[in-house]
Design an enzyme around this catalytic site. Structure first.
Site, PDB file in Angstrom:
ATOM      1  N   ARG A 103      24.990  33.974  -4.263  1.00  0.00           N
ATOM      2  CA  ARG A 103      26.341  34.287  -3.578  1.00  0.00           C
ATOM      3  C   ARG A 103      27.514  33.846  -4.397  1.00  0.00           C
ATOM      4  O   ARG A 103      27.267  33.510  -5.524  1.00  0.00           O
ATOM      5  CB  ARG A 103      26.336  33.327  -2.231  1.00  0.00           C
ATOM      6  CG  ARG A 103      25.414  33.548  -1.134  1.00  0.00           C
ATOM      7  CD  ARG A 103      25.316  32.489   0.018  1.00  0.00           C
ATOM      8  NE  ARG A 103      24.598  31.414  -0.658  1.00  0.00           N
ATOM      9  CZ  ARG A 103      24.391  30.404  -0.083  1.00  0.00           C
ATOM     10  NH1 ARG A 103      25.187  30.049   1.165  1.00  0.00           N
ATOM     11  NH2 ARG A 103      23.967  29.203  -0.505  1.00  0.00           N
TER      12      ARG A 103
ATOM     13  N   LYS B 155      27.645  26.579  -3.724  1.00  0.00           N
ATOM     14  CA  LYS B 155      26.680  25.339  -3.614  1.00  0.00           C
ATOM     15  C   LYS B 155      27.411  24.137  -4.396  1.00  0.00           C
ATOM     16  O   LYS B 155      28.347  24.220  -5.257  1.00  0.00           O
ATOM     17  CB  LYS B 155      25.562  25.725  -4.580  1.00  0.00           C
ATOM     18  CG  LYS B 155      24.473  26.510  -3.733  1.00  0.00           C
ATOM     19  CD  LYS B 155      24.072  26.047  -2.057  1.00  0.00           C
ATOM     20  CE  LYS B 155      23.167  24.933  -2.144  1.00  0.00           C
ATOM     21  NZ  LYS B 155      22.953  24.655  -0.920  1.00  0.00           N
TER      22      LYS B 155
ATOM     23  N   TYR C 132      30.258  23.538  -0.701  1.00  0.00           N
ATOM     24  CA  TYR C 132      29.019  22.587   0.093  1.00  0.00           C
ATOM     25  C   TYR C 132      28.993  21.870  -0.864  1.00  0.00           C
ATOM     26  O   TYR C 132      28.720  21.749  -2.135  1.00  0.00           O
ATOM     27  CB  TYR C 132      27.836  23.620   0.428  1.00  0.00           C
ATOM     28  CG  TYR C 132      28.209  24.432   1.503  1.00  0.00           C
ATOM     29  CD1 TYR C 132      28.230  24.049   2.796  1.00  0.00           C
ATOM     30  CD2 TYR C 132      27.791  25.864   1.380  1.00  0.00           C
ATOM     31  CE1 TYR C 132      28.346  25.064   3.812  1.00  0.00           C
ATOM     32  CE2 TYR C 132      27.870  26.728   2.245  1.00  0.00           C
ATOM     33  CZ  TYR C 132      28.279  26.338   3.662  1.00  0.00           C
ATOM     34  OH  TYR C 132      28.144  27.027   4.645  1.00  0.00           O
TER      35      TYR C 132
ATOM     36  N   HIS D 190      26.990  18.290   0.451  1.00  0.00           N
ATOM     37  CA  HIS D 190      25.647  17.602   1.075  1.00  0.00           C
ATOM     38  C   HIS D 190      25.613  16.121   0.428  1.00  0.00           C
ATOM     39  O   HIS D 190      24.218  16.013  -0.201  1.00  0.00           O
ATOM     40  CB  HIS D 190      24.589  18.457   1.047  1.00  0.00           C
ATOM     41  CG  HIS D 190      24.692  19.705   1.739  1.00  0.00           C
ATOM     42  ND1 HIS D 190      24.626  19.645   3.288  1.00  0.00           N
ATOM     43  CD2 HIS D 190      24.807  20.968   1.629  1.00  0.00           C
ATOM     44  CE1 HIS D 190      24.843  20.813   3.815  1.00  0.00           C
ATOM     45  NE2 HIS D 190      24.979  21.664   2.745  1.00  0.00           N
TER      46      HIS D 190
ATOM     47  N   GLU E 243      30.496  21.432   4.741  1.00  0.00           N
ATOM     48  CA  GLU E 243      29.742  21.137   5.691  1.00  0.00           C
ATOM     49  C   GLU E 243      30.194  19.942   6.828  1.00  0.00           C
ATOM     50  O   GLU E 243      29.765  19.520   8.049  1.00  0.00           O
ATOM     51  CB  GLU E 243      28.505  20.604   5.371  1.00  0.00           C
ATOM     52  CG  GLU E 243      28.086  19.508   4.448  1.00  0.00           C
ATOM     53  CD  GLU E 243      28.840  19.701   2.995  1.00  0.00           C
ATOM     54  OE1 GLU E 243      29.042  20.591   2.763  1.00  0.00           O
ATOM     55  OE2 GLU E 243      28.469  18.587   2.490  1.00  0.00           O
TER      56      GLU E 243
ATOM     57  N   ASP F  15      18.392  20.233   3.255  1.00  0.00           N
ATOM     58  CA  ASP F  15      19.580  19.957   2.372  1.00  0.00           C
ATOM     59  C   ASP F  15      19.997  18.617   2.795  1.00  0.00           C
ATOM     60  O   ASP F  15      20.919  18.087   2.164  1.00  0.00           O
ATOM     61  CB  ASP F  15      20.509  21.072   2.319  1.00  0.00           C
ATOM     62  CG  ASP F  15      21.058  21.452   3.812  1.00  0.00           C
ATOM     63  OD1 ASP F  15      20.263  21.089   4.744  1.00  0.00           O
ATOM     64  OD2 ASP F  15      21.863  22.314   4.087  1.00  0.00           O
TER      65      ASP F  15
HETATM   66  N1  LIG Z   1      18.029  25.152   3.975  1.00  0.00           N
HETATM   67  C1  LIG Z   1      19.085  25.841   4.008  1.00  0.00           C
HETATM   68  O1  LIG Z   1      19.327  26.920   3.215  1.00  0.00           O
HETATM   69  C2  LIG Z   1      20.065  25.670   5.139  1.00  0.00           C
HETATM   70  C3  LIG Z   1      21.210  26.421   5.204  1.00  0.00           C
HETATM   71  C4  LIG Z   1      22.020  26.392   6.583  1.00  0.00           C
HETATM   72  C5  LIG Z   1      21.809  25.032   7.356  1.00  0.00           C
HETATM   73  N2  LIG Z   1      20.722  24.174   6.853  1.00  0.00           N
HETATM   74  C6  LIG Z   1      21.051  22.857   7.295  1.00  0.00           C
HETATM   75  O2  LIG Z   1      20.054  22.945   8.713  1.00  0.00           O
HETATM   76  C7  LIG Z   1      20.222  21.713   9.426  1.00  0.00           C
HETATM   77  C8  LIG Z   1      20.804  22.101  11.048  1.00  0.00           C
HETATM   78  O3  LIG Z   1      22.028  22.730  10.792  1.00  0.00           O
HETATM   79  P1  LIG Z   1      22.752  23.225  12.252  1.00  0.00           P
HETATM   80  O4  LIG Z   1      24.029  24.008  11.954  1.00  0.00           O
HETATM   81  O5  LIG Z   1      21.743  24.056  13.215  1.00  0.00           O
HETATM   82  O6  LIG Z   1      23.219  21.708  12.967  1.00  0.00           O
HETATM   83  P2  LIG Z   1      23.501  21.970  14.466  1.00  0.00           P
HETATM   84  O7  LIG Z   1      24.467  20.651  14.411  1.00  0.00           O
HETATM   85  O8  LIG Z   1      24.249  22.945  15.139  1.00  0.00           O
HETATM   86  O9  LIG Z   1      22.351  21.332  15.221  1.00  0.00           O
HETATM   87  C9  LIG Z   1      21.471  20.193  14.847  1.00  0.00           C
HETATM   88  C10 LIG Z   1      20.729  19.915  16.135  1.00  0.00           C
HETATM   89  O10 LIG Z   1      19.924  18.670  16.036  1.00  0.00           O
HETATM   90  C11 LIG Z   1      19.753  17.894  16.995  1.00  0.00           C
HETATM   91  N3  LIG Z   1      19.104  16.803  16.827  1.00  0.00           N
HETATM   92  C12 LIG Z   1      19.617  15.583  16.327  1.00  0.00           C
HETATM   93  N4  LIG Z   1      18.780  14.467  16.203  1.00  0.00           N
HETATM   94  C13 LIG Z   1      17.708  15.250  16.882  1.00  0.00           C
HETATM   95  C14 LIG Z   1      16.230  14.899  17.129  1.00  0.00           C
HETATM   96  N5  LIG Z   1      16.070  13.351  16.943  1.00  0.00           N
HETATM   97  N6  LIG Z   1      15.448  15.539  17.789  1.00  0.00           N
HETATM   98  C15 LIG Z   1      15.729  16.906  18.009  1.00  0.00           C
HETATM   99  N7  LIG Z   1      16.906  17.312  17.863  1.00  0.00           N
HETATM  100  C16 LIG Z   1      18.036  16.670  17.287  1.00  0.00           C
HETATM  101  C17 LIG Z   1      21.344  17.905  17.538  1.00  0.00           C
HETATM  102  O11 LIG Z   1      21.618  17.235  18.723  1.00  0.00           O
HETATM  103  C18 LIG Z   1      21.953  19.257  17.271  1.00  0.00           C
HETATM  104  O12 LIG Z   1      21.754  20.206  18.139  1.00  0.00           O
HETATM  105  C19 LIG Z   1      21.374  20.951   8.870  1.00  0.00           C
HETATM  106  O13 LIG Z   1      20.843  20.096   7.975  1.00  0.00           O
HETATM  107  C20 LIG Z   1      22.133  21.985   7.809  1.00  0.00           C
HETATM  108  O14 LIG Z   1      22.622  21.668   6.580  1.00  0.00           O
HETATM  109  C21 LIG Z   1      20.005  24.387   5.731  1.00  0.00           C
END
Ligand SMILES: NC(=O)c1ccc[n+]([C@@H]2O[C@H](COP(=O)([O-])OP(=O)(O)OC[C@H]3O[C@@H](n4cnc5c(N)ncnc54)[C@H](O)[C@@H]3O)[C@@H](O)[C@H]2O)c1
Length: 366
Positions: free
Chosen positions: A15, A75, A94, A96, A118, A270
């Protein structure tokens, strides 16, 4: 302002921080934009596209960092970039931080102004610069999970959609946020049985309202998770505690409760992951196996679909980048409370409380 767009050098990251359309807007607002040569090629944008939009192409990453007041990228900087960052330079990307003490200490040392995509947060408490990448990662999680469930890829050999006469596969989604809902939607589209969990009842009510009947909701707690992991084929980790390390909802001992060949796609990697045995992997070497459970935990999933991801990201970052360039970071953050929430480290000082808590530091580093 002078804005720099370096080429991303993290493993398999194609990206780029700004599209030619973004450069065009910046130049229209009387800013100068330096783009590193070939920075956009992985996303399908070439030097001449940037030049036509008004950018000046520079040969090296060193030149871009040295000549720019604000760096817009995708990143977090990796170790090779640390020393290129200048005191007072704005880094809009980003970060993190909560998942990397080394990165945090490096940025404190460089005394840059680190504004993290983020943690930019709007009035409703949503994270507008995380949303598009979460949408991509959530949808991709099912694509990847389905692949690793195949036997040659070390999975259980389950077809998520099933076939007439054979029940579909079962997908357990932890977290009903953006990642979780997009993953559930894709899995449901393939015909899988989906269970989605959260601790936020509002989210569970929303999912219950909008999803088809083969997507069921369950409250997230250890008891329910222990019960459900025994029968689900694919587990998606999509939980988030804003700016903090993700909670370990699946602990090491639970892996033994799962059937051999179960696949975990921990998208939350992440932020440290919501599975105790999660460690970051790369697109080149995306999986590893512990106790016969396949772990997929690529930290930059959207990097594999840069064409879609770059456009989705820059659609939302550009208006903030323009504000920073037009007003300077202090006035821009003063005027825009959402952007202010993105300030994580300012000239050597950590200003985002969750980072300090994540590392158990006692006071703000001055
Ligand atoms: N690996 C990657 O390439 C990549 C890409 C994008 C996002 N992410 C990561 O994915 C993760 C989720 O992002 P998102 O945008 O969906 O966040 P979000 O805030 O929209 O959703 C997170 C959800 O987790 C819930 N939650 C909190 N504690 C919990 C628990 N104990 N049990 C169940 N649910 C619980 C919250 O209530 C919320 O609804 C983040 O860590 C984000 O950084 C990773």
């Amino acid at each position: 302002m002078i804005v720099g767009i370096p080429k991303e050098i993290k493993n398999n990251e194609s990206r780029v921080g700004m599209t030619p359309a973004g450069v065009f807007e910046m130049v229209k607002n009387n800013h100068k934009v330096y783009v590193q040569s070939e920075a956009g090629e992985g996303s399908g944008f070439f030097n001449q596209d940037y030049q036509q939009a008004g950018a000046i192409i520079l040969d090296t990453i060193g030149q871009v960092y040295a000549m720019s007041e604000m760096i817009v990228k995708v990143k977090e900087p990796i170790a090779e970039e640390y020393d290129l960052i200048q005191e007072g330079q704005i880094l809009f990307t980003y970060f993190h931080f909560a998942s990397s003490e080394a990165l945090t200490k490096a940025m404190i040392k460089q005394k840059a102004v680190c504004i993290a995509y983020e943690t930019v947060e709007d009035e409703e408490g949503t994270l507008p610069l995380l949303t598009p990448m979460s949408e991509v990662a959530g949808r991709m999680a099912i694509q990847q999970g389905a692949k690793y469930l195949e036997k040659p890829a070390k999975g259980r050999g389950v077809l998520l959609g099933g076939v007439p006469g054979v029940a579909p596969g079962k997908v357990l989604v932890l977290g009903a946020g953006v990642v979780g809902v997009q993953a559930a939607k894709m899995a449901a589209g393939l015909g899988a049985h989906v269970t989605i969990m959260d601790i936020n009842m509002k989210r569970l009510r929303y999912v219950n309202d909008v999803m088809p009947p083969h997507v069921v909701t369950e409250f997230s707690n250890e008891f329910n998770i222990r019960r459900l992991i025994k029968t689900h084929d694919l587990i998606i980790g999509g939980v988030l505690l804003k700016g903090a390390k993700a909670p370990n909802l699946i602990t090491r001992d639970m892996l033994k409760e799962m059937r051999p060949g179960t696949v975990i796609v921990d998208v939350a990697v992440d932020q440290g992951g919501c599975v105790e045995t999660t460690r970051p992997t790369t697109h080149e070497d995306p999986i590893y196996i512990i106790d016969d459970v396949v772990h997929y935990s690529v930290a930059n999933m959207p990097g594999a679909v840069p064409y879609t991801s770059t456009m989705a990201l820059t659609n939302v970052t550009l208006s903030y980048a323009l504000k920073l360039a037009n007003l300077g970071w202090e006035a821009a953050c003063e005027k825009d409370a959402s952007l202010k929430k993105g300030l994580n480290i300012v000239k050597g000082e950590v200003v985002y409380q969750e980072i300090i808590e994540a590392f158990g530091w006692e006071e703000v580093i001055a």
